[in-house]
Design an enzyme around this catalytic site. Structure first.
Site, PDB file in Angstrom:
ATOM      1  N   ARG A 180     -19.809  56.900   9.395  1.00  0.00           N
ATOM      2  CA  ARG A 180     -20.519  55.686   9.790  1.00  0.00           C
ATOM      3  C   ARG A 180     -21.370  55.126   8.656  1.00  0.00           C
ATOM      4  O   ARG A 180     -21.664  53.940   8.621  1.00  0.00           O
ATOM      5  CB  ARG A 180     -21.369  55.967  11.033  1.00  0.00           C
ATOM      6  CG  ARG A 180     -22.464  56.983  10.846  1.00  0.00           C
ATOM      7  CD  ARG A 180     -22.933  57.578  12.160  1.00  0.00           C
ATOM      8  NE  ARG A 180     -21.921  58.443  12.736  1.00  0.00           N
ATOM      9  CZ  ARG A 180     -22.055  59.060  13.917  1.00  0.00           C
ATOM     10  NH1 ARG A 180     -23.162  58.882  14.635  1.00  0.00           N
ATOM     11  NH2 ARG A 180     -21.100  59.842  14.381  1.00  0.00           N
TER      12      ARG A 180
ATOM     13  N   ASP B 204      -9.234  62.534   7.066  1.00  0.00           N
ATOM     14  CA  ASP B 204     -10.382  61.707   7.439  1.00  0.00           C
ATOM     15  C   ASP B 204     -10.370  60.349   6.748  1.00  0.00           C
ATOM     16  O   ASP B 204     -11.320  59.582   6.862  1.00  0.00           O
ATOM     17  CB  ASP B 204     -11.677  62.453   7.117  1.00  0.00           C
ATOM     18  CG  ASP B 204     -12.801  62.142   8.086  1.00  0.00           C
ATOM     19  OD1 ASP B 204     -12.514  61.594   9.163  1.00  0.00           O
ATOM     20  OD2 ASP B 204     -13.965  62.435   7.769  1.00  0.00           O
TER      21      ASP B 204
ATOM     22  N   LYS C 149     -19.031  72.008   7.992  1.00  0.00           N
ATOM     23  CA  LYS C 149     -18.207  72.264   9.162  1.00  0.00           C
ATOM     24  C   LYS C 149     -17.808  73.739   9.229  1.00  0.00           C
ATOM     25  O   LYS C 149     -17.812  74.440   8.210  1.00  0.00           O
ATOM     26  CB  LYS C 149     -16.919  71.421   9.087  1.00  0.00           C
ATOM     27  CG  LYS C 149     -17.110  69.927   9.193  1.00  0.00           C
ATOM     28  CD  LYS C 149     -15.761  69.231   9.046  1.00  0.00           C
ATOM     29  CE  LYS C 149     -15.911  67.722   9.154  1.00  0.00           C
ATOM     30  NZ  LYS C 149     -16.265  67.283  10.508  1.00  0.00           N
TER      31      LYS C 149
ATOM     32  N   LYS D  40     -12.276  53.608   7.294  1.00  0.00           N
ATOM     33  CA  LYS D  40     -12.957  54.816   6.810  1.00  0.00           C
ATOM     34  C   LYS D  40     -12.010  55.609   5.919  1.00  0.00           C
ATOM     35  O   LYS D  40     -10.888  55.936   6.323  1.00  0.00           O
ATOM     36  CB  LYS D  40     -13.412  55.681   7.983  1.00  0.00           C
ATOM     37  CG  LYS D  40     -14.044  57.021   7.571  1.00  0.00           C
ATOM     38  CD  LYS D  40     -14.364  57.876   8.788  1.00  0.00           C
ATOM     39  CE  LYS D  40     -14.823  59.277   8.382  1.00  0.00           C
ATOM     40  NZ  LYS D  40     -15.061  60.154   9.564  1.00  0.00           N
TER      41      LYS D  40
END
Length: 494
Positions: free
Chosen positions: A346, A283, A272, A260
């Site tokens: 995802r 991330d 967020k 990812k």
């Protein structure tokens, strides 16, 4: 940084700092190998507890190097004497070199008289000797890490020990490269810049069999990579899918790694909270780990074909961003209803997994800072692993061998019902509880019958707390050592 082995008397070692271990024995601290130190210094250390030393893990103390060739004597704690392992040595060596930033040369007189302990001390010392100073304007703030490390051992010319040190240097370089990417500011490390970094890492490795392929916005759209396109469409800096392949001649084993790479995660339209959002530059830690694992595999000349897929996008809110209730078509045709744009990892990983499996690998491993639920379940130092039972067990064994902490988690079939969509094949979020497991179940939809494991490193990938052992503040490089150990375990016996 370089590591060398020596059998020289520690007292005569010409280094700036000499490191020795302190263990907890019979309720009191005890300096290991004190008999190799000068008499005057042994007298001073006889009652080391009076100096405030306990021998606890992560404890590092400096003393004058009385009678030593070294200027400073450094005591590093290893914990209970009857529980010294490779990992305690690795952490003790790393804690010492981390604390000795700004010191040019260090000698390590720790218990290291077999190949396993030599490897642990060398690797820990290298991992601890890391600093990130890219954005420091003041030269005074750029404290250089330890540059020369000597490990004291009785067998400095042993072939296996020398090979272990050479491996430790490659492993540490891979972990450091991963940390550097994670620590980079997101205005500098966006998807296209990450792709360029991958090209540079491959070029700098100078290893045979390495190749990089980059799919840009247009190629992704043409190839049906709807997850990457959807997540990346809110940013002015488009997504990329980077394929880094290592193809040694006559390899009989083929492994795919999928990482990812959300270079910054604002959450998109489902934005967020502001507090803590700055850590979302991390991330992309999974993609960074994959890149440097493949490069390290090539440098180690492992007889295993490895393909890394870096799923790169920036998740931003804008007039062009994807919306909750949008439906994306993932590579291969499966549709996903986006119920929350902050469950974006995802989506890009689904594209990467499908692309990886199209090449028919023997096994596919994905690694991602995927869910906050991982931190809730396992905290900031233990990562999760889910997937096919045998591969999941293989990951756990590789982690234990390399000194990383991965905990096996299930994929309960009943949680799949929470991912049902009213309009698409699957939704991108399910029930709130068991969110880490639900995310794994989502990814499972895209691997078919291929043996697979999913590594969720959300907490351990980025250390926002205090440094410990060989782990600095910021990017940790977690996952690299486990993935390398797994690849080595898959290599055919020579």
């Amino acid at each position: 940084m370089t590591v060398s082995l020596t059998s020289q008397d520690p007292a005569r070692l010409a280094v700036d700092a000499l490191v020795v271990a302190v263990a907890q024995q019979d309720g009191a601290p005890s300096v290991l190998g004190a008999d190799r130190l000068p008499a005057e210094l042994r007298t001073q250390l006889a009652d080391v507890a009076a100096l405030g030393v306990t021998g606890a893990a992560d404890e590092v103390r400096r003393l004058p190097g009385t009678g030593l060739a070294a200027t400073v004597l450094v005591l590093t704690g290893v914990g209970p004497a009857d529980r010294i392992t490779s990992e305690t040595l690795r952490r003790a060596a790393g804690a010492a070199t981390r604390e000795l930033a700004g010191t040019a040369s260090v000698g390590l007189a720790l218990p290291a008289d077999d190949t396993e302990s030599v490897a642990a001390v060398a690797e820990g010392a290298l991992l601890g000797a890391y600093s990130y100073t890219r954005y420091r304007a003041s030269e005074a703030a750029k404290q250089a890490p330890v540059s020369a490390i000597q490990v004291v051992t009785a067998h400095p010319r042993d072939r296996e020990a020398l090979a272990a040190v050479a491996r430790a240097e490659v492993v540490a370089a891979a972990v450091h490269g991963t940390r550097d990417l994670v620590n980079a500011a997101p205005n500098d490390l966006y998807p296209a810049a990450f792709a360029d970094a991958a090209k540079a890492a491959v070029k700098d490795a100078g290893a045979k069999g390495l190749k990089v392929t980059v799919l840009d916005d247009k190629a992704l759209a043409a190839g049906g990579y709807g997850g990457l396109i959807g997540v990346g469409q809110g940013s002015v800096r488009g997504p990329r899918l980077v394929k880094v392949s290592y193809s040694p001649s006559r390899a009989k084993v083929k492994v795919a790694l999928v990482g990812k790479g959300i270079t910054f995660d604002s959450g998109g339209i489902s934005i967020k909270p502001a507090a803590g959002m700055e850590a979302m530059k991390s991330d992309m830690a999974g993609a960074a780990a994959v890149l440097h694992t493949v490069v390290a595999a090539a440098r180690l000349e492992l007889p295993v074909a490895v393909t890394g897929w870096l799923c790169l996008a920036e998740n931003m809110p804008s007039g062009t961003a994807q919306r909750p209730s949008d439906v994306l078509t993932i590579r291969g045709g499966k549709t996903v209803e986006v119920l929350n744009t902050d469950a974006e990892g995802r989506l890009v990983m689904a594209d990467g997994l499908v692309a990886a499996i199209e090449e028919k690998p023997d096994v596919v491993i994905d690694i991602a800072t995927l869910t906050g639920a991982q931190v809730v379940a396992l905290g900031h130092r233990v990562s999760a692993v889910m997937g096919t039972d045998d591969v999941r067990g293989e990951v756990v064994a590789a982690a234990e061998a390399s000194g990383e902490q991965f905990w096996p988690m299930p994929l309960p079939a009943d949680l799949r019902a929470g991912l049902k969509s009213k309009v698409a094949d699957i939704a991108n979020i399910g029930d709130r509880f068991g969110g880490m497991l639900t995310a794994g179940i989502f990814l499972q939809e895209f691997v078919g019958q291929t043996p697979w494991a999913h590594l969720d490193i959300a907490g351990p990938a980025y250390n926002e707390r205090t440094a410990h052992g060989y782990t600095p503040v910021g990017g940790t490089g977690v996952g690299v050592r486990t993935l390398l150990a797994l690849l080595e375990g898959r290599a055919p016996a020579s």
